[in-house]
Scaffold this active site. Structure first.
Site, mmCIF file in Angstrom:
data_model
loop_
_atom_site.group_PDB
_atom_site.id
_atom_site.type_symbol
_atom_site.label_atom_id
_atom_site.label_comp_id
_atom_site.label_asym_id
_atom_site.label_seq_id
_atom_site.Cartn_x
_atom_site.Cartn_y
_atom_site.Cartn_z
ATOM 1 N N GLU A 176 48.282 30.016 38.740
ATOM 2 C CA GLU A 176 48.136 29.973 37.271
ATOM 3 C C GLU A 176 49.457 29.923 36.513
ATOM 4 O OE1 GLU A 176 45.551 33.299 36.492
ATOM 5 O OE2 GLU A 176 43.965 32.492 37.761
ATOM 6 N N GLU A 283 37.736 28.735 43.801
ATOM 7 C CA GLU A 283 37.101 29.922 43.186
ATOM 8 C C GLU A 283 35.830 29.527 42.427
ATOM 9 O OE1 GLU A 283 39.926 32.216 40.881
ATOM 10 O OE2 GLU A 283 41.527 31.922 42.329
HETATM 11 O O1 9MR Z 1 37.633 38.407 40.750
HETATM 12 C C1 9MR Z 1 38.839 39.119 40.523
HETATM 13 C C2 9MR Z 1 38.569 40.421 39.788
HETATM 14 O O2 9MR Z 1 37.802 41.301 40.610
HETATM 15 C C3 9MR Z 1 39.873 41.084 39.392
HETATM 16 O O3 9MR Z 1 39.604 42.199 38.573
HETATM 17 C C4 9MR Z 1 40.759 40.097 38.635
HETATM 18 C C5 9MR Z 1 42.117 40.682 38.329
HETATM 19 O O4 9MR Z 1 42.860 40.839 39.505
HETATM 20 O O5 9MR Z 1 40.947 38.919 39.407
HETATM 21 C C6 9MR Z 1 39.769 38.240 39.706
HETATM 22 O O6 9MR Z 1 40.076 37.070 40.452
HETATM 23 C C7 9MR Z 1 40.846 36.074 39.770
HETATM 24 C C8 9MR Z 1 41.691 35.369 40.800
HETATM 25 O O7 9MR Z 1 42.465 36.295 41.508
HETATM 26 C C9 9MR Z 1 42.576 34.328 40.133
HETATM 27 N N1 9MR Z 1 41.815 33.408 39.338
HETATM 28 C C10 9MR Z 1 40.872 33.994 38.383
HETATM 29 C C11 9MR Z 1 39.962 34.981 39.148
HETATM 30 C C12 9MR Z 1 38.898 35.518 38.223
HETATM 31 O O8 9MR Z 1 39.505 36.257 37.222
#
Ligand code: 9MR
Length: 399
Positions: A176, A283
């Protein structure tokens, strides 16, 4: 739709694709197709995908100190051949304090994946979020300087990638980095501020040095849509022109029912493939709830105070008509992925079942969403059957 599902199941049963013993296959009365649909055990998704691409899931070996629930383990081990740690390999989890690495939860997930015959995926090395503040503070408490930030980045990447060398074959190296707005190419990440624009190139070089065989991915949300695709192509082309070892682009694909337009996604797959990159769908989920915000920036939160009825409409269950529309969207998405299987290496779903999705808490906390292929009881939803159908389209019968 229901008829097509039954037809598909009949063909699988006839072709011997079903995940069942010979006795079970011959059990149902094939003259009564409904009986087949009810009685034949599910074919695992990974079997339906065959060698088109890996099908993955995101989960952790535990949630807040508790072991992974049996339902998630059963679904993941049966249907998926790739596993991404949803949270346990983020910098915050692996190196909460400088030099203190905590690998327990991540190691357990890698071991579980190996036990299931699934590929563990590395997520993620360099990100603006879920990275402890100490990375960006100098010894004097002032913002870290470039040299120290690079040294910390190298230590983190070398230690983490080195530990899983030969086990983790795909890494989300930079996550990102592209800005959401109309102008700037790069997000104002603390990594950008500490190191400068070449922090991305440096991260890929460090990861490549730590494991020259690993597939290195640039991962982002929204880059399957036009406004961020143009920036992503610009960034990736510039990295490739500099000889930076970036091998694949990860399109996260956090989607809703109404967006994005799949034709745009297809354009994006072609654009990245033209750069010579492999494409990973890293994802994927399709939320059904209304939202004003279409990105996936985890820092974002909204309140639904006073708007519960509108913003959380399916608290007591998903109407069948919406479940069917959701299934159709998944079917179209997987049919498109399948058409581009020559460049797509993996399609990963972000969560195991509806009860385990981050979308229940984003961008509004405490809602009831239905984004996955399995429901809260672990039962396959219409979307599951639609995906299987898209992966193994029934052979057309001559008239
Ligand atoms: O699904 C993840 C959630 O449980 C966490 O709280 C969050 C923060 O770390 O991250 C989410 O996963 C993210 C991923 O690592 C990167 N792309 C966006 C995903 C959804 O927010």
């Amino acid at each position: 739709m229901a008829d097509r599902k039954i037809l598909w199941l009949c063909i699988l049963a006839g072709a011997g694709f079903v995940w069942a013993s010979a006795d079970e296959v011959s059990g149902p009365d094939l003259a009564r197709p409904e009986a087949v649909a009810e009685e034949v055990p599910l074919a695992p998704l990974k079997q339906a995908a065959g060698d088109a691409f890996l099908v993955g899931i995101a989960m952790d070996s535990g949630y807040r100190g508790r072991a992974a629930d049996a339902l998630s383990v059963r679904i993941a081990s049966t249907h998926f051949n790739a596993v991404t740690p949803e949270n346990s390999m983020k910098p915050m989890a692996l190196q909460p304090e400088e030099g203190r690495f905590e690998f327990g939860t991540a190691d357990r997930l890698v071991a579980m994946a190996e036990e299931w015959g699934a590929e563990p995926i590395g997520h993620c090395l360099v990100w603006h979020s879920q990275t402890p503040r100490w990375f960006f503070r100098g010894p004097d408490g002032e913002p870290v300087d470039r040299a120290l930030a690079l040294q910390r980045m190298r230590t983190h990447i070398a230690t983490v990638v080195g530990r899983y060398k030969g086990k983790i074959k795909q890494w989300d190296v930079v996550n990102e980095a592209i800005d959401d707005g109309p102008r700037a190419l790069l997000r104002r990440s603390p990594w950008l501020e500490a190191i400068g624009e070449d922090y991305i190139a440096e991260a890929f070089r460090m990861a490549h040095a730590a494991d020259p065989d690993a597939v290195l991915i640039y991962n982002d949300y929204g880059i399957e849509e036009r406004h961020k695709r143009e920036k992503a192509v610009r960034l990736l082309r510039s990295l490739l022109d500099q000889g930076v070892p970036v091998h694949a682009v990860g399109m996260q694909c956090h989607w809703r029912m109404e967006r994005p337009d799949l034709a745009e996604v297809e354009e994006s797959i072609k654009a990245y493939a033209e750069l010579g990159l492999q494409v990973m769908i890293t994802e994927l989920d399709i939320g059904v709830l209304p939202t004003h915000y279409s990105g996936a920036d985890v820092g974002r939160q909204e309140s639904m105070q006073g708007r519960e009825a509108v913003m959380n409409p399916y608290r007591d269950g998903l109407p069948d008509v919406v479940a069917q529309q959701h299934a159709e969207r998944y079917r179209q998405a997987f049919a498109m992925f399948h058409r581009h299987r020559d460049v797509i290496g993996r399609v990963t779903l972000w969560g195991v079942h509806d009860g385990r999705s981050w979308l229940n808490h984003f961008p509004i906390r405490g809602r009831t969403d239905y984004p996955m292929l399995f429901d809260r009881q672990g039962e396959p939803k219409p979307a599951f059957f639609a995906v299987v159908e898209a992966l193994q389209p029934p052979i057309a019968l001559a008239e």
